[in-house]
Design an enzyme around this catalytic site. Structure first.
Site, PDB file in Angstrom:
ATOM      1  N   MET B   1       0.846  -1.197   0.000  1.00 28.08           N
ATOM      2  CA  MET B   1       0.000   0.000   0.000  1.00 28.08           C
ATOM      3  C   MET B   1       0.888   1.256   0.000  1.00 28.08           C
ATOM      4  SD  MET B   1      -3.555   0.406   1.985  1.00 28.08           S
ATOM      5  CE  MET B   1      -3.035   0.268   3.674  1.00 28.08           C
ATOM      6  N   CYS B   2       1.562   1.543   1.073  1.00 30.52           N
ATOM      7  CA  CYS B   2       2.475   2.685   1.234  1.00 30.52           C
ATOM      8  C   CYS B   2       1.740   4.022   1.394  1.00 30.52           C
ATOM      9  CB  CYS B   2       3.485   2.838   0.107  1.00 30.52           C
ATOM     10  SG  CYS B   2       4.562   1.423  -0.087  1.00 30.52           S
ATOM     11  N   GLY B   3       2.383   4.913   2.121  1.00 32.86           N
ATOM     12  CA  GLY B   3       1.857   6.262   2.293  1.00 32.86           C
ATOM     13  C   GLY B   3       2.903   7.281   1.886  1.00 32.86           C
ATOM     14  N   ARG B  32      -0.716   3.067   6.586  1.00 33.00           N
ATOM     15  CA  ARG B  32      -0.576   2.570   5.209  1.00 33.00           C
ATOM     16  C   ARG B  32       0.778   1.921   4.965  1.00 33.00           C
ATOM     17  NH1 ARG B  32      -4.118   4.625   1.212  1.00 33.00           N
ATOM     18  NH2 ARG B  32      -2.565   3.966  -0.299  1.00 33.00           N
ATOM     19  N   THR B 150       5.972   6.102   4.039  1.00 32.03           N
ATOM     20  CA  THR B 150       5.790   4.976   4.955  1.00 32.03           C
ATOM     21  C   THR B 150       5.547   3.758   4.081  1.00 32.03           C
ATOM     22  OG1 THR B 150       3.399   5.350   5.110  1.00 32.03           O
ATOM     23  CG2 THR B 150       4.792   6.476   6.721  1.00 32.03           C
TER      24      THR B 150
END
Lengths: 229, 300
Positions: B1-3, B32, B150
């Site tokens: 996902m990652c932010g 995330r 993130t």
């Protein structure tokens, strides 16, 4: 009756559990304060109540809604009213991707823009967008009506089934098997009714009708069985 | 996902609040991306910063003994300062980075060079972003803009080196939400030109590709236009240079992003909730970046 929940002091889970406990004929007004972009607010409600979300909400707002009238006084993230069955969801701001995705029924109104994939795989929901919609909207849309007062992005109605799209502004590109058709009297009546329900005004005659050319799918029970590769 | 998070301060009097405003954004996006994180911070350029290099160094040991290192380094390079916390240190020196790097490599071959430049500092490691923000005192950071990430790894290992932001050259960093399917062919294209890689990560290939184009004379816009042709996959990219913060989404735009533009700052996040705490956010011009449009903010 009226109840107020403040997301500064409670959780989405607690609010949703309360709303899920309502009787299917319950009435009342529920105010939700300080949403601050939280996900899953008022998901899975099944009662004819009024829910007012006072601020910007996150993903899946009012998803799977049945009966309830949900108003968001702000913007929403992905997949507002996804899989809605009935009732009404009204977004006063803009909506991110996949607004009304897979919706079976009810009315979704977005006063501002909706971004890409609006009405993707819609199955009977009606969606009225006051602004413009992004690319790949109404992809594989099966039933229902999508009314757009602004423009539509590229790939509109790609692989469309029997949903119908009405766009007042510019269409930046049709998807495969979507085509522009003549606007009938019946279309104009339907657009007029949906605009009235949405509380938006425009002249129905200004809209362009987009529907399936029906060259990509076959649904003829008399045709011989065709083996699928 | 990652932010992804980014903050660009327009109102100069707020530059000392950069870290205080960006830290809750970064920590929120830990939802995330809980496996690792990183933040690149651009310090305000000064006449002094134009004369000195900043070398950001990472040690695997959380309690790294920086005191003997700086003592030793000053024997040969007296005009060197250090700001260290835990396993991260910023060395500020008049010497060219290659000379200092050679010294450090001989002193402790296990040290990792995170970044070199005039104004950029880089913090990154594995672990929850909340933990990183506390360890490196992100709330105290000051500067003109920052770029944070993130990570929830979907390809390649979870290590400090695989964490974002990635850097290439001096004072250029990039974070990425998405995945690329042709990063190995990009890597081969660049390796044939003598460009060295540190990891097998897809984002590193994008970072080095764009920096290579800029080194060849492209503007960042031209390099991104080339990137639209060459990159096969999904991406929201946020980039930082000493003067600019730059954001772009691919044609599919299936990785999220939202921008809040105000007279005092521009904030960028994967989701609105990461911006919700910012001052006067409800008066901000909020919008989603559209596909393949380059959004850029330049410091005054």
């Amino acid at each position: 009756m009226s109840e107020t929940f403040d997301l500064k002091t409670t959780t989405v889970r607690a609010i949703n559990e309360h709303l899920h406990g309502l009787a299917p004929d319950a009435t009342g007004v529920y105010e939700i304060l300080n949403p601050n972009g939280s996900h899953n607010i008022a998901v899975g409600v099944d009662a004819p109540v009024e829910i007012n979300i006072r601020g910007h909400a996150g993903y899946f707002t009012a998803g799977m809604n049945k009966q309830a009238r949900v108003t968001v006084y702000g913007n929403v993230g992905w997949s507002v009213a996804e899989n809605m069955m009935s009732g009404r969801v009204h977004v006063k701001g803009f909506a991110s991707q996949c607004a009304g995705a897979s919706g079976h029924g009810g009315l979704l109104v977005i006063d501002g823009d909706a971004s890409s994939r609006c009405g993707i795989s819609m199955k009977g929901i009606d969606i009225v967008v006051g602004g413009s919609i992004g690319h790949m909207s109404a992809f594989m849309a099966q039933a229902g009506r999508l009314v757009v007062l602004g423009d539509a992005g590229k790939g509109l109605g790609d692989s469309l089934y029997e949903a119908v799209i009405y766009v007042r502004g510019k269409i930046h590109g049709l998807g495969a098997d979507a085509r522009v058709e003549d606007l009938s009297e019946e279309d104009r009546t339907q657009i007029g009714e949906l605009l009235e329900q949405a509380g938006l005004s425009a002249r129905p005659a200004e809209f362009t009708r987009v529907a399936s050319a029906r060259t990509l799918y076959h649904w003829n029970p008399t045709s011989p069985q065709v083996s699928v590769l | 996902m990652c932010g992804i998070v980014g903050l660009f301060i327009k109102n100069k009097s707020m530059r000392d609040q950069l870290g205080a405003l960006a830290t809750p954004m970064f920590v929120c996006m830990g939802d995330r991306g809980p496996d690792s994180g990183g933040l690149a911070v651009f310090n305000e350029p000064t006449p002094e910063s134009a004369q000195r290099w900043r070398i950001n160094v990472f040690a695997r040991n959380r309690e790294y003994p920086w005191e003997p290192l700086i003592h030793g380094l000053r024997q040969t390079h007296p005009a060197t300062d250090i700001v260290a916390s835990s396993n991260h240190a910023i060395l500020m020196t008049d010497q060219v980075p290659e000379i200092v790097a050679r010294w450090l490599g001989e002193y402790d071959p296990m040290l990792i060079f995170l970044s070199t430049g005039r104004v950029m500092d880089l913090y990154k490691d594995t672990g929850h972003p909340r933990e990183l923000a506390e360890r490196y005192h992100f709330t105290d950071l000051r500067g003109t803009h920052c770029v944070g990430h993130t990570r929830m790894a979907t390809e390649s290992a979870v290590t400090p080196a695989h964490s974002h932001p990635f850097v290439a050259g001096n004072d250029f960093c990039l974070v990425h939400n998405g995945s690329l399917s042709n990063h190995n062919s990009l890597r081969r294209l660049l390796e044939r030109r003598g460009i060295q890689f540190e990891t097998d990560n897809d984002t590193e290939a994008v970072c080095r590709f764009l920096q290579w184009r800029m080194r060849e004379g492209d503007t960042i816009e031209e390099s991104l236009a080339r990137g639209f042709e060459e990159l096969d996959g999904f991406y929201t990219l946020l980039m930082g240079t000493p003067e600019r913060l730059v954001l772009v989404r691919d044609a599919f735009a299936c990785k999220p992003g939202i921008i809040a533009d105000t007279p005092d700052y521009v904030a960028i996040g994967s989701e609105f909730r990461t911006l919700a705490h910012l001052p006067r956010i409800h008066e901000a011009n909020l919008f989603e970046p559209v596909p393949e449009k380059i959004y850029s903010w330049t410091i005054a």
